[in-house]
Write a protein that holds these residues in place. Sequence first.
Motif, PDB file in Angstrom:
ATOM      1  N   LEU A  16      -9.416   4.853  -8.598  1.00  0.00           N
ATOM      2  CA  LEU A  16      -8.296   3.924  -8.593  1.00  0.00           C
ATOM      3  C   LEU A  16      -7.011   4.617  -8.162  1.00  0.00           C
ATOM      4  O   LEU A  16      -6.648   5.658  -8.704  1.00  0.00           O
ATOM      5  N   ARG A  17      -6.342   4.034  -7.197  1.00  0.00           N
ATOM      6  CA  ARG A  17      -5.033   4.524  -6.755  1.00  0.00           C
ATOM      7  C   ARG A  17      -3.967   3.749  -7.508  1.00  0.00           C
ATOM      8  O   ARG A  17      -3.857   2.532  -7.380  1.00  0.00           O
ATOM      9  N   LEU A  18      -3.168   4.457  -8.308  1.00  0.00           N
ATOM     10  CA  LEU A  18      -2.139   3.820  -9.114  1.00  0.00           C
ATOM     11  C   LEU A  18      -0.830   3.681  -8.346  1.00  0.00           C
ATOM     12  O   LEU A  18      -0.586   4.393  -7.367  1.00  0.00           O
ATOM     13  N   TYR A  19       0.005   2.772  -8.809  1.00  0.00           N
ATOM     14  CA  TYR A  19       1.329   2.598  -8.230  1.00  0.00           C
ATOM     15  C   TYR A  19       2.130   3.877  -8.456  1.00  0.00           C
ATOM     16  O   TYR A  19       2.001   4.538  -9.487  1.00  0.00           O
ATOM     17  N   ALA A  20       2.955   4.220  -7.484  1.00  0.00           N
ATOM     18  CA  ALA A  20       3.707   5.475  -7.534  1.00  0.00           C
ATOM     19  C   ALA A  20       4.515   5.592  -8.825  1.00  0.00           C
ATOM     20  O   ALA A  20       5.210   4.663  -9.225  1.00  0.00           O
ATOM     21  N   GLY A  21       4.407   6.741  -9.460  1.00  0.00           N
ATOM     22  CA  GLY A  21       5.174   7.021 -10.665  1.00  0.00           C
ATOM     23  C   GLY A  21       4.492   6.662 -11.959  1.00  0.00           C
ATOM     24  O   GLY A  21       4.903   7.128 -13.032  1.00  0.00           O
ATOM     25  N   VAL A  22       3.441   5.837 -11.919  1.00  0.00           N
ATOM     26  CA  VAL A  22       2.796   5.380 -13.148  1.00  0.00           C
ATOM     27  C   VAL A  22       2.109   6.524 -13.878  1.00  0.00           C
ATOM     28  O   VAL A  22       2.260   6.700 -15.095  1.00  0.00           O
ATOM     29  N   LEU A  23       1.336   7.326 -13.151  1.00  0.00           N
ATOM     30  CA  LEU A  23       0.596   8.396 -13.813  1.00  0.00           C
ATOM     31  C   LEU A  23       1.542   9.471 -14.347  1.00  0.00           C
ATOM     32  O   LEU A  23       1.302  10.036 -15.428  1.00  0.00           O
ATOM     33  N   ALA A  24       2.611   9.743 -13.638  1.00  0.00           N
ATOM     34  CA  ALA A  24       3.582  10.728 -14.133  1.00  0.00           C
ATOM     35  C   ALA A  24       4.180  10.268 -15.456  1.00  0.00           C
ATOM     36  O   ALA A  24       4.376  11.073 -16.388  1.00  0.00           O
ATOM     37  N   ASP A  25       4.454   8.980 -15.574  1.00  0.00           N
ATOM     38  CA  ASP A  25       4.982   8.449 -16.830  1.00  0.00           C
ATOM     39  C   ASP A  25       3.938   8.542 -17.937  1.00  0.00           C
ATOM     40  O   ASP A  25       4.269   8.869 -19.088  1.00  0.00           O
ATOM     41  N   LEU A  26       2.670   8.271 -17.609  1.00  0.00           N
ATOM     42  CA  LEU A  26       1.593   8.402 -18.599  1.00  0.00           C
ATOM     43  C   LEU A  26       1.503   9.832 -19.111  1.00  0.00           C
ATOM     44  O   LEU A  26       1.372  10.062 -20.327  1.00  0.00           O
ATOM     45  N   LEU A  32      -7.151  13.860 -14.331  1.00  0.00           N
ATOM     46  CA  LEU A  32      -5.872  13.165 -14.190  1.00  0.00           C
ATOM     47  C   LEU A  32      -4.702  14.128 -14.043  1.00  0.00           C
ATOM     48  O   LEU A  32      -3.552  13.716 -14.051  1.00  0.00           O
ATOM     49  N   GLN A  33      -4.998  15.415 -13.907  1.00  0.00           N
ATOM     50  CA  GLN A  33      -3.951  16.408 -13.725  1.00  0.00           C
ATOM     51  C   GLN A  33      -3.373  16.322 -12.313  1.00  0.00           C
ATOM     52  O   GLN A  33      -4.066  15.895 -11.378  1.00  0.00           O
ATOM     53  N   PRO A  34      -2.135  16.758 -12.125  1.00  0.00           N
ATOM     54  CA  PRO A  34      -1.579  16.795 -10.756  1.00  0.00           C
ATOM     55  C   PRO A  34      -2.410  17.711  -9.861  1.00  0.00           C
ATOM     56  O   PRO A  34      -3.069  18.627 -10.360  1.00  0.00           O
ATOM     57  N   PRO A  35      -2.414  17.473  -8.551  1.00  0.00           N
ATOM     58  CA  PRO A  35      -3.171  18.334  -7.627  1.00  0.00           C
ATOM     59  C   PRO A  35      -2.804  19.800  -7.827  1.00  0.00           C
ATOM     60  O   PRO A  35      -1.630  20.158  -7.966  1.00  0.00           O
ATOM     61  N   GLY A  36      -3.813  20.638  -7.892  1.00  0.00           N
ATOM     62  CA  GLY A  36      -3.592  22.089  -8.036  1.00  0.00           C
ATOM     63  C   GLY A  36      -3.506  22.540  -9.468  1.00  0.00           C
ATOM     64  O   GLY A  36      -3.485  23.727  -9.735  1.00  0.00           O
ATOM     65  N   ALA A  92       0.826  -1.214   0.000  1.00  0.00           N
ATOM     66  CA  ALA A  92       0.000   0.000   0.000  1.00  0.00           C
ATOM     67  C   ALA A  92       0.853   1.254   0.000  1.00  0.00           C
ATOM     68  O   ALA A  92       0.471   2.290  -0.532  1.00  0.00           O
ATOM     69  N   ALA A  93       2.045   1.175   0.605  1.00  0.00           N
ATOM     70  CA  ALA A  93       2.907   2.355   0.658  1.00  0.00           C
ATOM     71  C   ALA A  93       3.372   2.772  -0.725  1.00  0.00           C
ATOM     72  O   ALA A  93       3.786   3.903  -0.933  1.00  0.00           O
ATOM     73  N   ALA A  94       3.308   1.829  -1.688  1.00  0.00           N
ATOM     74  CA  ALA A  94       3.747   2.138  -3.042  1.00  0.00           C
ATOM     75  C   ALA A  94       2.632   2.748  -3.877  1.00  0.00           C
ATOM     76  O   ALA A  94       2.854   3.142  -5.011  1.00  0.00           O
ATOM     77  N   GLU A  95       1.419   2.819  -3.344  1.00  0.00           N
ATOM     78  CA  GLU A  95       0.310   3.439  -4.045  1.00  0.00           C
ATOM     79  C   GLU A  95       0.324   4.951  -3.813  1.00  0.00           C
ATOM     80  O   GLU A  95       0.744   5.426  -2.761  1.00  0.00           O
ATOM     81  N   THR A  96      -0.159   5.679  -4.799  1.00  0.00           N
ATOM     82  CA  THR A  96      -0.363   7.102  -4.579  1.00  0.00           C
ATOM     83  C   THR A  96      -1.627   7.298  -3.759  1.00  0.00           C
ATOM     84  O   THR A  96      -2.456   6.396  -3.643  1.00  0.00           O
ATOM     85  N   THR A  97      -1.797   8.481  -3.191  1.00  0.00           N
ATOM     86  CA  THR A  97      -2.999   8.745  -2.399  1.00  0.00           C
ATOM     87  C   THR A  97      -4.148   9.237  -3.275  1.00  0.00           C
ATOM     88  O   THR A  97      -5.302   9.155  -2.876  1.00  0.00           O
ATOM     89  N   GLU A  98      -3.813   9.754  -4.468  1.00  0.00           N
ATOM     90  CA  GLU A  98      -4.861  10.258  -5.364  1.00  0.00           C
ATOM     91  C   GLU A  98      -5.655   9.089  -5.953  1.00  0.00           C
ATOM     92  O   GLU A  98      -5.106   8.046  -6.263  1.00  0.00           O
ATOM     93  N   ARG A  99      -6.947   9.336  -6.116  1.00  0.00           N
ATOM     94  CA  ARG A  99      -7.812   8.350  -6.762  1.00  0.00           C
ATOM     95  C   ARG A  99      -8.291   8.916  -8.095  1.00  0.00           C
ATOM     96  O   ARG A  99      -8.620  10.088  -8.186  1.00  0.00           O
TER      97      ARG A  99
END
Length: 360
Positions: free
Chosen positions: A328-338, A353-357, A3-10
């Motif tokens: 869905l909470r993605l694995y850390a780094g996945v969405l940034a790569d997308l 799917l934009q970064p917070p803010g 779970a620690a490897a998941e991002t907090t964003e859904r």
Amino acid sequence: MNAAAETTERHPPEALRDFAARIFAAAGMEAPKAAAMAEVLVEADLLGHTTHGLALLGRYLDEIAAGHMATGGMPEVLQDRGACVSWDGKRLPGMWLATEAISLALERVGTYGTVSIAIGNAHHLGCLAAYLPRVTERGCLLSIASSAPGVATVAPFGGRQGALSPAPVAFGFPTGGDPVLIDISASVTTNNMAARLVREGRRYPHPWLLDAEGRPSDDPAVMGAGGTILPAGGLDHGQKGYGWALIAEALSQGLSGHGRAEGPSSMTNAAFIQVIDPSAFAGAAAFTREADAITANCRRSSPRPGFEAVRLPGESGLRHRAAGREGLRLYAGVLADLRARAASLGVPVPAVLQPPGEAG
């Protein structure tokens, strides 16, 4: 999954599917194939198989750019006897080929009772568990054996050089409640997990690998220096995983007629897909009765120390899937790569799917 490897964003799964499909389309893939790829990748993440979800999208784009994955066309039908079919996949996306094969099998299974389709020369099929719910929801059973004939990272039992692929198999069957969804490899671990641990500077909890000299190791870095993965069962009972890998490779490569003899590249896959309709045998009601008795017998077993209860295969994944439908909470780094891949292809990122803010 850690779970620690998941991002907090859904994120909405439907937005992720659409975004991934548009990225594949921008890379030149035909729309139905892009949609099938996106569907299977997001379903893998929903089930918690994060090494085989959207984390693979970038690698697939690299395969397209290198000309190793075809983006359009149809498989060649080598044989079609109604209940038995064989395709040359022509290096088309394995996820689309598997999806099409299952559709064909479901169309025919009412007539034949069981339909088997062998596919050779396909690209990577991804997470096999992602295909199971579609068939179990129809009251049928699905069996998949897959292998990568261009990969030899798993040592045969008693050997130290790689000879086999991890050779995953999946099997799903309905019950009176949730289905049982089994997705397991003939190796103790997988190539994708080893690569992830190397990137993150982590080690395995146990010696699941052999180094180049055949010594047990927990260091995934040995895979880049002539090391191998142990077959399921490990150092003392690895003959079981060894036999299982041979079965999977014979079913997928042997029946499709395309495998190690042709010397394909690493992400070439072969698959054997079989759909079974219980009504063609003792009947759907009889199957459900027996399936419920089998699974109940497992649940009645008292948990050993360290376990809260006995679970059925797929139970955790189905819970993760249900929660993920709300976000869905993605694995850390996945969405940034997308996002980076999308930018390189000129695909706009949806606000959700934009970064917070940065949304809106």
